[in-house]
Design a protein around this motif. Structure first.
Motif, PDB file in Angstrom:
ATOM      1  N   ASP A  51      60.413  27.922  38.824  1.00 60.25           N
ATOM      2  CA  ASP A  51      59.990  29.311  38.650  1.00 60.25           C
ATOM      3  C   ASP A  51      58.472  29.453  38.501  1.00 60.25           C
ATOM      4  OD1 ASP A  51      62.613  30.145  38.770  1.00 60.25           O
ATOM      5  OD2 ASP A  51      62.884  30.042  36.589  1.00 60.25           O
ATOM      6  N   ARG A  52      57.749  28.352  38.433  1.00 63.07           N
ATOM      7  CA  ARG A  52      56.292  28.397  38.270  1.00 63.07           C
ATOM      8  C   ARG A  52      55.609  28.499  39.634  1.00 63.07           C
ATOM      9  NH1 ARG A  52      57.836  29.214  33.919  1.00 63.07           N
ATOM     10  NH2 ARG A  52      57.356  28.135  32.018  1.00 63.07           N
ATOM     11  N   ASN A  53      54.510  29.207  39.652  1.00 63.37           N
ATOM     12  CA  ASN A  53      53.713  29.377  40.859  1.00 63.37           C
ATOM     13  C   ASN A  53      52.819  28.156  41.050  1.00 63.37           C
ATOM     14  OD1 ASN A  53      52.194  30.311  42.985  1.00 63.37           O
ATOM     15  ND2 ASN A  53      50.999  31.733  41.753  1.00 63.37           N
ATOM     16  N   ASN A  54      52.970  27.474  42.161  1.00 60.89           N
ATOM     17  CA  ASN A  54      52.119  26.330  42.474  1.00 60.89           C
ATOM     18  C   ASN A  54      51.137  26.646  43.596  1.00 60.89           C
ATOM     19  OD1 ASN A  54      52.934  24.292  40.604  1.00 60.89           O
ATOM     20  ND2 ASN A  54      54.867  24.196  41.701  1.00 60.89           N
ATOM     21  N   LYS A  55      50.965  27.903  43.907  1.00 61.80           N
ATOM     22  CA  LYS A  55      50.004  28.337  44.922  1.00 61.80           C
ATOM     23  C   LYS A  55      49.198  29.487  44.309  1.00 61.80           C
ATOM     24  CE  LYS A  55      49.774  29.300  49.836  1.00 61.80           C
ATOM     25  NZ  LYS A  55      48.829  30.359  49.916  1.00 61.80           N
ATOM     26  N   GLN A  56      48.129  29.146  43.618  1.00 60.94           N
ATOM     27  CA  GLN A  56      47.370  30.115  42.835  1.00 60.94           C
ATOM     28  C   GLN A  56      46.524  31.069  43.665  1.00 60.94           C
ATOM     29  OE1 GLN A  56      48.603  27.566  40.866  1.00 60.94           O
ATOM     30  NE2 GLN A  56      49.213  29.229  39.565  1.00 60.94           N
ATOM     31  N   ASP A  57      46.184  30.738  44.903  1.00 62.25           N
ATOM     32  CA  ASP A  57      45.311  31.578  45.730  1.00 62.25           C
ATOM     33  C   ASP A  57      44.009  31.928  44.998  1.00 62.25           C
ATOM     34  OD1 ASP A  57      47.122  31.604  47.846  1.00 62.25           O
ATOM     35  OD2 ASP A  57      48.170  33.347  47.041  1.00 62.25           O
ATOM     36  N   LEU A  58      43.450  30.953  44.327  1.00 63.17           N
ATOM     37  CA  LEU A  58      42.228  31.157  43.562  1.00 63.17           C
ATOM     38  C   LEU A  58      41.043  31.374  44.500  1.00 63.17           C
ATOM     39  CD1 LEU A  58      40.978  29.436  40.453  1.00 63.17           C
ATOM     40  CD2 LEU A  58      39.543  29.253  42.457  1.00 63.17           C
ATOM     41  N   ILE A  59      40.198  32.321  44.120  1.00 61.94           N
ATOM     42  CA  ILE A  59      38.892  32.472  44.737  1.00 61.94           C
ATOM     43  C   ILE A  59      37.915  32.686  43.593  1.00 61.94           C
ATOM     44  CG2 ILE A  59      39.178  34.945  45.193  1.00 61.94           C
ATOM     45  CD1 ILE A  59      37.412  34.316  47.746  1.00 61.94           C
ATOM     46  N   GLY A  60      36.875  31.863  43.571  1.00 67.46           N
ATOM     47  CA  GLY A  60      35.928  31.930  42.472  1.00 67.46           C
ATOM     48  C   GLY A  60      34.496  31.840  42.955  1.00 67.46           C
ATOM     49  N   LEU A  61      33.613  32.442  42.197  1.00 64.13           N
ATOM     50  CA  LEU A  61      32.190  32.413  42.499  1.00 64.13           C
ATOM     51  C   LEU A  61      31.447  32.001  41.242  1.00 64.13           C
ATOM     52  CD1 LEU A  61      29.949  33.056  44.582  1.00 64.13           C
ATOM     53  CD2 LEU A  61      29.858  35.341  43.573  1.00 64.13           C
ATOM     54  N   GLU A  62      30.585  30.989  41.381  1.00 55.88           N
ATOM     55  CA  GLU A  62      29.780  30.512  40.255  1.00 55.88           C
ATOM     56  C   GLU A  62      28.304  30.586  40.623  1.00 55.88           C
ATOM     57  OE1 GLU A  62      32.925  27.166  38.592  1.00 55.88           O
ATOM     58  OE2 GLU A  62      31.091  26.493  39.563  1.00 55.88           O
ATOM     59  N   TYR A  63      27.485  30.845  39.621  1.00 50.79           N
ATOM     60  CA  TYR A  63      26.039  30.768  39.771  1.00 50.79           C
ATOM     61  C   TYR A  63      25.567  29.597  38.932  1.00 50.79           C
ATOM     62  CZ  TYR A  63      21.097  31.839  39.424  1.00 50.79           C
ATOM     63  OH  TYR A  63      19.727  31.762  39.456  1.00 50.79           O
ATOM     64  N   HIS A  64      25.026  28.575  39.572  1.00 50.51           N
ATOM     65  CA  HIS A  64      24.543  27.377  38.888  1.00 50.51           C
ATOM     66  C   HIS A  64      23.033  27.471  38.742  1.00 50.51           C
ATOM     67  CE1 HIS A  64      28.153  24.642  39.235  1.00 50.51           C
ATOM     68  NE2 HIS A  64      28.526  25.727  39.894  1.00 50.51           N
ATOM     69  N   TYR A  75      39.375  34.801  40.414  1.00 53.30           N
ATOM     70  CA  TYR A  75      40.596  35.594  40.514  1.00 53.30           C
ATOM     71  C   TYR A  75      41.685  34.670  41.072  1.00 53.30           C
ATOM     72  CZ  TYR A  75      44.073  38.820  42.250  1.00 53.30           C
ATOM     73  OH  TYR A  75      45.257  39.455  42.490  1.00 53.30           O
ATOM     74  N   PHE A  76      42.887  34.740  40.489  1.00 48.86           N
ATOM     75  CA  PHE A  76      43.985  33.904  40.950  1.00 48.86           C
ATOM     76  C   PHE A  76      45.319  34.499  40.529  1.00 48.86           C
ATOM     77  CE2 PHE A  76      42.602  32.480  36.827  1.00 48.86           C
ATOM     78  CZ  PHE A  76      43.758  32.206  36.123  1.00 48.86           C
ATOM     79  N   GLN A  77      46.395  33.975  41.093  1.00 48.62           N
ATOM     80  CA  GLN A  77      47.753  34.309  40.672  1.00 48.62           C
ATOM     81  C   GLN A  77      48.143  33.246  39.651  1.00 48.62           C
ATOM     82  OE1 GLN A  77      49.711  36.954  41.819  1.00 48.62           O
ATOM     83  NE2 GLN A  77      47.793  37.605  42.755  1.00 48.62           N
ATOM     84  N   ASN A  78      48.453  33.658  38.423  1.00 44.83           N
ATOM     85  CA  ASN A  78      48.757  32.674  37.391  1.00 44.83           C
ATOM     86  C   ASN A  78      50.132  32.029  37.625  1.00 44.83           C
ATOM     87  OD1 ASN A  78      50.781  34.332  36.156  1.00 44.83           O
ATOM     88  ND2 ASN A  78      49.258  35.301  34.853  1.00 44.83           N
ATOM     89  N   SER A  79      50.540  31.184  36.720  1.00 43.78           N
ATOM     90  CA  SER A  79      51.799  30.447  36.855  1.00 43.78           C
ATOM     91  C   SER A  79      53.015  31.354  36.915  1.00 43.78           C
ATOM     92  CB  SER A  79      51.962  29.474  35.685  1.00 43.78           C
ATOM     93  OG  SER A  79      50.897  28.553  35.690  1.00 43.78           O
ATOM     94  N   TYR A  80      52.854  32.601  36.476  1.00 43.58           N
ATOM     95  CA  TYR A  80      53.958  33.564  36.463  1.00 43.58           C
ATOM     96  C   TYR A  80      53.781  34.621  37.564  1.00 43.58           C
ATOM     97  CZ  TYR A  80      54.530  31.280  32.016  1.00 43.58           C
ATOM     98  OH  TYR A  80      54.673  30.334  31.045  1.00 43.58           O
ATOM     99  N   PHE A  81      52.985  34.287  38.593  1.00 43.60           N
ATOM    100  CA  PHE A  81      52.755  35.155  39.753  1.00 43.60           C
ATOM    101  C   PHE A  81      52.081  36.479  39.390  1.00 43.60           C
ATOM    102  CE2 PHE A  81      56.260  32.329  40.760  1.00 43.60           C
ATOM    103  CZ  PHE A  81      55.920  31.859  42.016  1.00 43.60           C
ATOM    104  N   GLN A  82      51.243  36.474  38.361  1.00 45.70           N
ATOM    105  CA  GLN A  82      50.549  37.683  37.925  1.00 45.70           C
ATOM    106  C   GLN A  82      49.066  37.591  38.299  1.00 45.70           C
ATOM    107  OE1 GLN A  82      51.505  37.106  33.805  1.00 45.70           O
ATOM    108  NE2 GLN A  82      53.267  38.478  33.906  1.00 45.70           N
TER     109      GLN A  82
END
Length: 166
Positions: A51-64, A75-82
């Motif tokens: 029942d856990r989401n293993n495809k988070q579809d994460l997209i992130g932006l960092e400034y180093h 931004y991502f879909q958490n383990s509960y598809f939220q």
């Protein structure tokens, strides 16, 4: 779905604009500050619950910044598809350079928002809180503009990300 993606793109462009419009000193220009855009490749949960989401579809932006400090939003879909947001700061710890490969560690800390209990459907404390502080350790290897990172999320598992400097 398309409407949600437009929101995400708008927020990412807004964050890029805000970071880009911050005053920059001559020292920082010489020291190579950069942006880092990343996405998730795979996620693994230790408990293997189907029942856990293993495809988070994460997209992130960092400034180093040149002093190894970083600021980011993901931004991502958490383990509960939220749909979930992680706004954070952190630091990169350079470990070793071998040929053109750079081994490093990264520690980020910030606020995660987007978990929802949905009337007691989930047993996770994160869903009860909704928004909560987080600390996420990562290890990575970089080659020129590209990096591969593995980040632990609590005691639940890990996520592997691929990113690019620009």
């Amino acid at each position: 779905m398309i409407r949600g993606n437009i929101k995400i793109l708008f927020i990412l462009f807004l964050v890029m604009f805000l970071f880009h419009s911050m005053p920059i000193t001559a020292q920082e220009v010489e020291d190579e500050s950069y942006f880092f855009l990343q996405t998730s490749l795979t996620t693994y949960h230790w408990n293997r619950n189907p029942d856990r989401n293993n495809k988070q579809d994460l997209i992130g932006l960092e400034y180093h910044k040149s002093n190894s400090k970083l600021y980011g939003i993901a931004y991502f879909q958490n383990s509960y598809f939220q749909p979930t947001w992680y706004i954070y700061a952190g630091k990169v710890y350079q470990y070793k350079e071998i040929s053109n490969f750079n081994l490093y560690g990264k520690l980020t800390y910030g606020i995660i928002s987007g978990y929802d209990d949905e009337n007691g459907k989930y047993s996770s404390y994160m869903n009860d809180l909704g928004t909560f502080p987080a600390v996420i350790p990562s290890i990575g290897i970089g080659y020129e503009k590209f990096s591969f990172e593995v980040s632990l999320f609590g005691v639940s598992g890990y996520i592997a990300n691929l990113g690019m400097k620009f």
